[in-house]
Design an enzyme around this catalytic site. Sequence first.
Site, PDB file in Angstrom:
ATOM      1  N   ILE A  62       0.856  -1.194  -0.039  1.00 42.68           N
ATOM      2  CA  ILE A  62      -0.062   0.104  -0.136  1.00 42.68           C
ATOM      3  C   ILE A  62       0.889   1.162  -0.034  1.00 42.68           C
ATOM      4  O   ILE A  62       2.011   1.246   0.546  1.00 42.68           O
ATOM      5  CB  ILE A  62      -0.867  -0.034   1.270  1.00 42.68           C
ATOM      6  CG1 ILE A  62      -2.135   0.858   1.155  1.00 42.68           C
ATOM      7  CG2 ILE A  62      -0.306   0.267   2.611  1.00 42.68           C
ATOM      8  CD1 ILE A  62      -3.289   0.718   1.951  1.00 42.68           C
ATOM      9  N   CYS A  63       0.542   2.289  -0.748  1.00 39.21           N
ATOM     10  CA  CYS A  63       0.865   3.573  -0.582  1.00 39.21           C
ATOM     11  C   CYS A  63       0.019   4.696  -0.468  1.00 39.21           C
ATOM     12  O   CYS A  63      -1.041   4.251  -0.016  1.00 39.21           O
ATOM     13  CB  CYS A  63       1.877   3.873  -2.006  1.00 39.21           C
ATOM     14  SG  CYS A  63       0.953   4.063  -3.313  1.00 39.21           S
ATOM     15  N   ARG A  64       0.050   5.935  -0.814  1.00 41.88           N
ATOM     16  CA  ARG A  64      -1.010   6.995  -0.538  1.00 41.88           C
ATOM     17  C   ARG A  64      -2.187   6.615  -1.554  1.00 41.88           C
ATOM     18  O   ARG A  64      -3.269   6.659  -0.948  1.00 41.88           O
ATOM     19  CB  ARG A  64      -0.435   8.250  -0.840  1.00 41.88           C
ATOM     20  CG  ARG A  64      -1.450   9.414  -0.260  1.00 41.88           C
ATOM     21  CD  ARG A  64      -1.002  10.871  -0.502  1.00 41.88           C
ATOM     22  NE  ARG A  64      -0.246  11.080  -1.932  1.00 41.88           N
ATOM     23  CZ  ARG A  64      -0.906  11.348  -3.153  1.00 41.88           C
ATOM     24  NH1 ARG A  64      -2.250  11.519  -3.160  1.00 41.88           N
ATOM     25  NH2 ARG A  64      -0.278  11.644  -4.105  1.00 41.88           N
TER      26      ARG A  64
END
Length: 111
Positions: A62-64
């Site tokens: 996951i990232c932004r």
Amino acid sequence: MDNVNNLPSATVDEIPEGAPVLDVREQDEWDAGHIDGAQHLPLSQLAERTEEVPLDQDVYVICRSGGRALRATAYLAQYGYDPVNVLGGMGAWADADKPMVSETGEAARVL
């Protein structure tokens, strides 16, 4: 799970409880708000620290918003890992009112 660019992906609601989550955002983003129990490994350090990623199990990346996680998923898949790109990233996590913790002493938020 859908295949985006032939890579496994999942929505935030499809992450199994207790599954390993790898957060590839930068330190300030992590500090502001992240999933409790997630592993923090910024994308900029992934090549040097790949051995820290769990092998032989699905790891939800996951990232932004999804771009960095997709790059990390592609990178890890090349080396025999089982990464799953989390669609919509931490923005989707927050939009789904899922719990977050922060390292700042303030209410958790997504930068």
